[in-house]
Motif scaffolding. Structure first.
Motif, PDB file in Angstrom:
ATOM      1  N   GLU A 106      -4.454   8.837 -16.460  1.00 28.85           N
ATOM      2  CA  GLU A 106      -5.431   7.817 -16.840  1.00 28.85           C
ATOM      3  C   GLU A 106      -6.486   7.595 -15.769  1.00 28.85           C
ATOM      4  N   THR A 107      -6.068   7.626 -14.486  1.00 25.38           N
ATOM      5  CA  THR A 107      -6.998   7.273 -13.409  1.00 25.38           C
ATOM      6  C   THR A 107      -7.676   8.487 -12.781  1.00 25.38           C
ATOM      7  N   GLY A 108      -7.095   9.676 -12.965  1.00 26.39           N
ATOM      8  CA  GLY A 108      -7.638  10.853 -12.294  1.00 26.39           C
ATOM      9  C   GLY A 108      -7.296  10.920 -10.815  1.00 26.39           C
ATOM     10  N   LYS A 109      -6.391  10.043 -10.373  1.00 25.94           N
ATOM     11  CA  LYS A 109      -6.016   9.993  -8.951  1.00 25.94           C
ATOM     12  C   LYS A 109      -4.540  10.353  -8.790  1.00 25.94           C
ATOM     13  N   PRO A 110      -4.184  10.853  -7.603  1.00 26.37           N
ATOM     14  CA  PRO A 110      -2.754  11.064  -7.350  1.00 26.37           C
ATOM     15  C   PRO A 110      -2.042   9.719  -7.215  1.00 26.37           C
ATOM     16  N   VAL A 111      -0.787   9.674  -7.619  1.00 29.34           N
ATOM     17  CA  VAL A 111      -0.011   8.433  -7.538  1.00 29.34           C
ATOM     18  C   VAL A 111       1.155   8.655  -6.574  1.00 29.34           C
ATOM     19  N   THR A 112       1.240   7.798  -5.567  1.00 28.09           N
ATOM     20  CA  THR A 112       2.322   7.898  -4.585  1.00 28.09           C
ATOM     21  C   THR A 112       3.449   6.956  -4.987  1.00 28.09           C
ATOM     22  N   LEU A 113       4.664   7.473  -5.025  1.00 24.42           N
ATOM     23  CA  LEU A 113       5.817   6.643  -5.380  1.00 24.42           C
ATOM     24  C   LEU A 113       6.371   5.991  -4.120  1.00 24.42           C
ATOM     25  N   VAL A 114       6.852   4.777  -4.296  1.00 29.86           N
ATOM     26  CA  VAL A 114       7.380   4.078  -3.109  1.00 29.86           C
ATOM     27  C   VAL A 114       8.849   4.414  -2.900  1.00 29.86           C
TER      28      VAL A 114
ATOM     29  N   PHE B  26      16.281  18.585  -6.245  1.00 25.47           N
ATOM     30  CA  PHE B  26      15.461  18.564  -5.026  1.00 25.47           C
ATOM     31  C   PHE B  26      15.189  17.166  -4.467  1.00 25.47           C
ATOM     32  N   GLY B  27      15.834  16.141  -5.026  1.00 22.21           N
ATOM     33  CA  GLY B  27      15.683  14.795  -4.474  1.00 22.21           C
ATOM     34  C   GLY B  27      14.446  14.075  -4.991  1.00 22.21           C
ATOM     35  N   ASP B  28      14.066  13.022  -4.272  1.00 17.72           N
ATOM     36  CA  ASP B  28      13.017  12.135  -4.788  1.00 17.72           C
ATOM     37  C   ASP B  28      11.615  12.716  -4.664  1.00 17.72           C
ATOM     38  N   VAL B  29      10.758  12.219  -5.545  1.00 18.39           N
ATOM     39  CA  VAL B  29       9.363  12.645  -5.599  1.00 18.39           C
ATOM     40  C   VAL B  29       8.513  11.689  -4.778  1.00 18.39           C
ATOM     41  N   GLU B  30       7.553  12.269  -4.050  1.00 14.67           N
ATOM     42  CA  GLU B  30       6.680  11.421  -3.240  1.00 14.67           C
ATOM     43  C   GLU B  30       5.343  11.161  -3.939  1.00 14.67           C
ATOM     44  N   ARG B  31       4.766  12.218  -4.532  1.00 11.90           N
ATOM     45  CA  ARG B  31       3.408  12.101  -5.053  1.00 11.90           C
ATOM     46  C   ARG B  31       3.296  12.863  -6.370  1.00 11.90           C
ATOM     47  N   VAL B  32       2.496  12.310  -7.285  1.00 12.60           N
ATOM     48  CA  VAL B  32       2.342  12.898  -8.625  1.00 12.60           C
ATOM     49  C   VAL B  32       0.858  13.005  -8.961  1.00 12.60           C
TER      50      VAL B  32
ATOM     51  N   ALA C 286       7.598   9.833 -14.782  1.00 13.48           N
ATOM     52  CA  ALA C 286       6.776  10.036 -15.980  1.00 13.48           C
ATOM     53  C   ALA C 286       5.626   9.031 -16.035  1.00 13.48           C
ATOM     54  N   ARG C 287       5.939   7.792 -15.682  1.00 10.22           N
ATOM     55  CA  ARG C 287       4.917   6.745 -15.678  1.00 10.22           C
ATOM     56  C   ARG C 287       3.833   7.043 -14.640  1.00 10.22           C
ATOM     57  N   ALA C 288       4.261   7.544 -13.476  1.00  9.55           N
ATOM     58  CA  ALA C 288       3.300   7.891 -12.427  1.00  9.55           C
ATOM     59  C   ALA C 288       2.380   9.003 -12.924  1.00  9.55           C
ATOM     60  N   ALA C 289       2.958   9.969 -13.650  1.00  5.75           N
ATOM     61  CA  ALA C 289       2.140  11.064 -14.198  1.00  5.75           C
ATOM     62  C   ALA C 289       1.122  10.495 -15.187  1.00  5.75           C
ATOM     63  N   LEU C 290       1.574   9.571 -16.027  1.00  2.00           N
ATOM     64  CA  LEU C 290       0.661   8.973 -17.011  1.00  2.00           C
ATOM     65  C   LEU C 290      -0.441   8.163 -16.324  1.00  2.00           C
ATOM     66  N   GLU C 291      -0.065   7.480 -15.240  1.00  3.92           N
ATOM     67  CA  GLU C 291      -1.068   6.713 -14.496  1.00  3.92           C
ATOM     68  C   GLU C 291      -2.106   7.665 -13.889  1.00  3.92           C
ATOM     69  N   SER C 292      -1.614   8.793 -13.356  1.00  7.36           N
ATOM     70  CA  SER C 292      -2.521   9.779 -12.768  1.00  7.36           C
ATOM     71  C   SER C 292      -3.459  10.355 -13.829  1.00  7.36           C
TER      72      SER C 292
END
Lengths: 329, 324
Positions: free
Chosen positions: A321-329, A188-194, A313-319
């Protein structure tokens, strides 16, 4: 004939070594593992020699063309670089590294040293997943709106209990459900938000469970579930599209079940289910990588794919830890 | 006991009427619907008088009403029924705004009538058993829950936000959120949601994944999507995976079924489990008779709606929304 050296005689090293041993155009020249007993055992089983260290193997072996790194994640960088320094092509287990930066540095290093690098995102070689992607591409279920995956089993036990050391393994999210991140990106291509939640940091030991929501650039929503809190491994997938649904559950697709009759009254026999294939997915993956080396082909899993999988995976781990959604560039 | 039904907009009116028919000492005495064709058809089927205006039904000799109107009309119908002194079983979602839900609860309290939210899944024997297992400590302490309540797009007024208050998120969040709250006895603290319109021809939210944090530190997700297509063997599902320190519980409420392969329809599931709607109606009737507090309250209905509304807000802002 490709001369392959396998480093690491753990679960994956064993699977890889057995696959190479069965290939006509490969000579498995050795197994490296610092555990003599385990290393000798696997070497005997695959009709090759055991070496206690990488350096010993490289010193003693006359010819090595490919080095297969089946070590704990935190050791990938060191050994891939050693292999690249020696001018050998590298096949490395997933995840490529613990962070996107580390993964990228490995990729860059191999590029500089002009050696090929392949990363074992083996799910792309599981026929049920491959076929699902094909069906999606053929338009069989229309545009996919929601995808759901599950992957899980018991908490893994390995050398030095390295999976339990979150810093070294990245835990369930980086080690396990990265398979599904990569598969979904492939489809499905690239991920925008996690956005993700897990048991990490909630005070539970030797148990993990993660629920990750991915929003793709295409707009598709995926729910990725990972567990080291269940008994018995299984994986599931559902792709729900505008024109249909694809479902798969490994626990239900067992063409063969062997059961030992209970010898004692009241004791249940143990059922051993199997789903045999002429070539298992690991064999197919490694055969493909060897073919890419032999014929200078672009692999099904590129190094960029491997870096992107770590990034998700790192974005998921950051989310987590922070409780916030993480947007990938 | 005499029961009336206000509106047959929601298809559950039929199964509730059916349930009333099976109960001893309970009688369905009328149905009101502003849509004459729809209401008359039901009235004829059930052999009861039809009222074009629900106020006429409320003025008749009725002890309690079941409100199965469009979501946005629950408020008007509940307020009128309460003022007429009738006990109320109201279809979910209880209301489309928190203010409306709050007012419904208050008026029913003032008037001394029962307000029960129709959460039939609470009466499913596998759900009841799962709650029992949790309470017996079979899974230890709950750490996380993964839920789904997926379905087909019901179409009609369900896809008109003015009448429904929203699509899949408000329609399919409330059941399983209610179960999660009920199992753990705590409220949702924070909600994050990805919501979109992916399956329907009409521009309404038809898919969503909610992530929730509960007051007790448990996290959960819920797939509320209308993602079941026409040929899927069943209209929808209710599933929960409960992850505890000592074990797991997998609940699949629609798994008491036969696989039926007909040349006409291909594979369809035919359920042979207990009818939850009958249990719900029978429970409501028992509460009215015994003049006791309902087993599922208006407050329960409101708390579930609160989560759905927070999910919409989160999807809009792309940030988690803190409820409490």
């Amino acid at each position: 004939m490709h001369h392959v050296l396998v480093i690491g005689a753990g679960t994956m090293g064993t699977v890889h070594a057995k696959s190479y041993a069965a290939m006509k155009n490969v000579e498995l020249v050795g197994i490296v593992d610092l555990r003599g007993e385990r290393g000798r055992e696997l070497a005997a089983e695959t009709n090759t020699q055991w070496f206690a260290s990488y350096d010993e193997a490289m010193e003693k072996l006359e010819r090595v063309d490919i080095i297969d790194v089946c070590l704990p994640t935190y050791l990938h960088k060191t050994y891939v670089q050693k292999a690249a320094d020696a001018g050998k092509h590298v096949i490395c287990e997933k995840p490529l590294a613990r962070s996107k930066e580390e993964a990228q540095s490995i990729v860059d290093y191999c590029h500089e040293k002009n050696v090929k690098l392949f990363v074992g995102h083996v799910l792309r070689f599981f026929p049920e997943y491959e076929k699902s992607r094909q069906l999606v591409n053929d338009g069989t279920i229309g545009n996919v709106g929601v995808a759901r995956t599950f992957r899980g089993g018991i908490f893994p036990t390995a050398w030095n209990d390295w999976y339990a050391d979150y810093k070294n393994s990245g835990g369930l999210v980086l080690d396990m459900i990265i398979h599904d991140f990569d598969f979904l990106r492939w489809c499905f291509g690239d991920v925008e938000r996690v956005y993700a939640k897990s048991l990490l940091g909630r005070g539970f030991a030797r148990i993990d469970y993660a629920l990750v929501t991915l929003r793709f650039k295409s707009g598709m929503i995926a729910h990725v579930e990972g567990s080291w809190a269940h008994e018995g491994f299984s994986m599931k997938m559902e792709l729900a599209g505008s024109e249909g649904i694809i479902q798969y559950d490994s626990a239900k697709e067992k063409p063969l079940i062997a059961v030992n009759r209970a010898k004692q009254a009241g004791m249940g026999g143990v059922a051993v289910p199997e789903s045999p294939l002429r070539e298992n997915p690991y064999f197919r993956e490694l055969k493909h990588f060897i073919d890419c080396i032999e014929n200078d082909l672009q692999p099904r899993v590129t190094v960029e794919d491997a870096v992107k999988a770590v990034e998700i995976a790192r974005a998921a781990l950051e989310s987590i830890e922070t409780g916030k959604p993480v947007t990938l560039v | 006991m005499k029961l009336g039904i206000i509106s047959v907009a929601h298809m559950h009116a039929y199964s509730y009427a059916n349930a009333i028919g099976k109960l001893a000492g309970v009688q369905l005495v009328g149905v009101a619907d502003e849509d004459e064709a729809r209401g008359k058809e039901a009235a004829e089927k059930w052999g009861v008088p039809f009222y074009h205006d629900y106020r006429e039904l409320l003025a008749a000799d009725v002890d309690a009403v079941i409100i199965t109107s469009e979501n946005a009309k629950h408020h008007e119908h509940t307020v009128a029924a309460a003022k007429a002194g009738k006990h109320i079983l109201c279809e979910k979602p209880l209301a489309t705004t928190l203010a409306a839900a709050q007012e419904m609860i208050e008026i029913c309290r003032e008037q001394g009538v029962i307000l029960q939210t129709a959460f039939p899944v609470r009466f499913h024997p596998a759900v009841v058993r799962a709650k029992q297992l949790v309470e017996q400590g079979k899974v230890g302490r709950i750490m996380a829950i993964r839920g789904t309540n997926r379905g087909q797009n019901p179409g009609g007024w369900f896809v008109d936000p003015a009448k429904s208050g929203g699509g899949a998120v408000i329609d399919h969040t409330v059941h399983v959120v209610d179960l999660m709250r009920w199992f753990m006895g705590v409220e949702v603290r924070e909600v994050y949601a990805e919501v979109d319109s992916k399956f329907s021809p009409t521009p309404i939210d038809d898919c969503g994944i909610l992530t929730m944090e509960f007051e007790n530190g448990v996290f959960a997700t819920l797939d509320c999507s209308w993602s079941r297509n026409k040929t899927f063997p069943v209209w929808g599902d209710v599933t929960m995976e409960i992850i505890g320190t000592e074990g797991t519980i997998s609940l699949d409420a629609f798994s008491q079924k036969l696989d039926v392969y007909s040349n006409d329809k291909g594979l369809k599931w035919v359920n042979w489990g207990d009818d939850m709607d009958s249990q719900l109606v029978s429970d409501f009737v028992a509460s009215v008779r015994e003049k006791k507090a309902p087993s599922v309250t208006g407050e329960d209905g409101m708390r579930a709606v609160e989560v759905a509304l927070a999910a919409y807000q989160s999807a809009e802002s792309k940030q988690p929304v803190v409820i409490r």
